[in-house]
Design an enzyme around this catalytic site. Sequence first.
Site, PDB file in Angstrom:
ATOM      1  CG  ASP A  25     -11.040 -47.040  13.218  1.00 52.63           C
ATOM      2  OD1 ASP A  25     -11.546 -47.649  12.255  1.00 52.63           O
ATOM      3  OD2 ASP A  25     -10.028 -47.440  13.824  1.00 52.63           O
ATOM      4  CG  ASN A  27     -17.519 -45.897   9.234  1.00 51.45           C
ATOM      5  OD1 ASN A  27     -17.843 -45.353  10.279  1.00 51.45           O
ATOM      6  ND2 ASN A  27     -17.081 -45.226   8.176  1.00 51.45           N
ATOM      7  NE  ARG A  29     -13.687 -51.983  14.492  1.00 48.77           N
ATOM      8  CZ  ARG A  29     -12.779 -51.231  15.103  1.00 48.77           C
ATOM      9  NH1 ARG A  29     -12.479 -51.465  16.364  1.00 48.77           N
ATOM     10  NH2 ARG A  29     -12.172 -50.253  14.457  1.00 48.77           N
ATOM     11  NE  ARG A  38     -15.157 -53.193   5.481  1.00 45.19           N
ATOM     12  CZ  ARG A  38     -14.609 -52.917   6.668  1.00 45.19           C
ATOM     13  NH1 ARG A  38     -14.817 -53.719   7.690  1.00 45.19           N
ATOM     14  NH2 ARG A  38     -13.864 -51.853   6.826  1.00 45.19           N
ATOM     15  CG  HIS A  42     -17.714 -47.310   4.709  1.00 45.32           C
ATOM     16  ND1 HIS A  42     -16.844 -47.062   5.748  1.00 45.32           N
ATOM     17  CD2 HIS A  42     -17.195 -48.372   4.034  1.00 45.32           C
ATOM     18  CE1 HIS A  42     -15.849 -47.939   5.710  1.00 45.32           C
ATOM     19  NE2 HIS A  42     -16.050 -48.747   4.685  1.00 45.32           N
ATOM     20  CB  THR A  71      -1.676 -42.827   1.168  1.00 50.39           C
ATOM     21  OG1 THR A  71      -1.132 -42.856   2.497  1.00 50.39           O
ATOM     22  CG2 THR A  71      -1.625 -41.403   0.669  1.00 50.39           C
ATOM     23  CD  GLU A  72      -1.031 -45.485   4.702  1.00 50.53           C
ATOM     24  OE1 GLU A  72      -1.921 -44.724   5.138  1.00 50.53           O
ATOM     25  OE2 GLU A  72       0.092 -45.080   4.334  1.00 50.53           O
ATOM     26  CG  LEU A 136     -16.315 -26.068  10.865  1.00 47.21           C
ATOM     27  CD1 LEU A 136     -15.598 -26.112  12.210  1.00 47.21           C
ATOM     28  CD2 LEU A 136     -17.344 -27.197  10.804  1.00 47.21           C
ATOM     29  CB  SER A 197      -3.645 -44.489  11.688  1.00 47.00           C
ATOM     30  OG  SER A 197      -3.958 -45.576  12.499  1.00 47.00           O
ATOM     31  CD  GLU A 208      -3.778 -32.647  26.272  1.00 42.75           C
ATOM     32  OE1 GLU A 208      -3.981 -33.786  26.743  1.00 42.75           O
ATOM     33  OE2 GLU A 208      -2.777 -31.963  26.549  1.00 42.75           O
TER      34      GLU A 208
HETATM   35  C1  FPP Z   1     -13.180 -46.277   9.151  1.00 44.10           C
HETATM   36  O1  FPP Z   1     -14.035 -47.346   9.351  1.00 44.10           O
HETATM   37  C2  FPP Z   1     -13.653 -45.262   8.277  1.00 44.10           C
HETATM   38  C3  FPP Z   1     -13.109 -44.924   7.049  1.00 44.10           C
HETATM   39  C4  FPP Z   1     -12.329 -45.800   6.165  1.00 44.10           C
HETATM   40  C5  FPP Z   1     -13.292 -43.585   6.577  1.00 44.10           C
HETATM   41  C6  FPP Z   1     -14.543 -43.409   5.783  1.00 44.10           C
HETATM   42  C7  FPP Z   1     -15.386 -42.448   6.467  1.00 44.10           C
HETATM   43  C8  FPP Z   1     -16.651 -42.230   6.123  1.00 44.10           C
HETATM   44  C9  FPP Z   1     -17.343 -42.950   5.044  1.00 44.10           C
HETATM   45  C10 FPP Z   1     -17.373 -41.175   6.854  1.00 44.10           C
HETATM   46  C11 FPP Z   1     -17.811 -40.110   5.920  1.00 44.10           C
HETATM   47  C12 FPP Z   1     -16.729 -39.313   5.332  1.00 44.10           C
HETATM   48  C13 FPP Z   1     -16.919 -38.420   4.319  1.00 44.10           C
HETATM   49  C14 FPP Z   1     -15.810 -37.547   3.883  1.00 44.10           C
HETATM   50  C15 FPP Z   1     -18.215 -38.274   3.634  1.00 44.10           C
HETATM   51  P1  FPP Z   1     -13.423 -48.787   9.129  1.00 44.10           P
HETATM   52  O2  FPP Z   1     -13.929 -49.288   7.828  1.00 44.10           O
HETATM   53  O3  FPP Z   1     -11.938 -48.769   9.246  1.00 44.10           O
HETATM   54  O4  FPP Z   1     -14.055 -49.552  10.333  1.00 44.10           O
HETATM   55  P2  FPP Z   1     -13.539 -50.933  10.957  1.00 44.10           P
HETATM   56  O5  FPP Z   1     -12.164 -50.663  11.535  1.00 44.10           O
HETATM   57  O6  FPP Z   1     -14.552 -51.230  12.018  1.00 44.10           O
HETATM   58  O7  FPP Z   1     -13.522 -51.958   9.857  1.00 44.10           O
END
Ligand code: FPP
Length: 245
Positions: A25, A27, A29, A38, A42, A71-72, A136, A197, A208
Amino acid sequence: MRNRRKKPLDLTGLTIPTHIAIIMDGNGRWARRRGLPRQAGHRAGAENLRRIINACVEFGVKVLTIYAFSTENWGRPEKEVRGLMKIFARVLDQELDDLHRQGVCLHHLGDLTGVDPALQEKVRRALELTKNNDRLILNVAFNYGGRAEILHAVRQMLADGISPDELTEELFSSYLFTAGLPDPDLVIRTSGELRISNFLIWQAAYAEYYPTPQLWPDFSREDLYEAIVAYNQRERRFGLVPEEN
Ligand code: FPP
């Protein structure tokens, strides 16, 4: 950043969690703080994922589950959803061979229905190519929701004619997308949020939980190490009393 020399980290005596799950979480911000769109956040998040996969291989983690798209998340602005799908496709194009060489076995948790057919095809190819790797296991929760996963399992069980007497926790687990895999030991959530979530709500019952204020693009190998150290300081009780009692 990429070429920075790796700090030696002492793993001696540490129990490495077999299965780590991460809610990536922050990205958005991360980007906003830099005055960037944004999508840049990402992209930085995707680059960081590569670093964290490497760290998991280095530390000897056996299963890593990441929450890539819930899904949301379809409810986000269309432009952002399109941008995210582009990143997923690009990561598969650019990283798949490398992940395969590294011994990473990709699994998908979720439902591919409704996803762009070209992306579905890339995902299927990736799963097929890496299916025999065992260094992995990387579970990518994509178009995933914990409640939807449970309903999916119940529907399958009803279709298979499972009777109430047969139903056990083990049998139920075998109908989830994570069938055959150990439950997560440690769930990390970046960006300071204190919510689960709808992520692995059955599987993480005794995990944990490690919330960290770091935004996902900044969450480093050293931060993952710190999370593992903190995990080692927890006493996992699984509903029992402490050992000395
Ligand atoms: C949350 O940040 C992140 C996501 C919605 C998931 C997306 C993840 C990535 C792009 C990382 C790479 C993943 C893969 C599979 C290549 P947010 O947008 O909710 O951040 P915010 O809460 O600060 O707005």
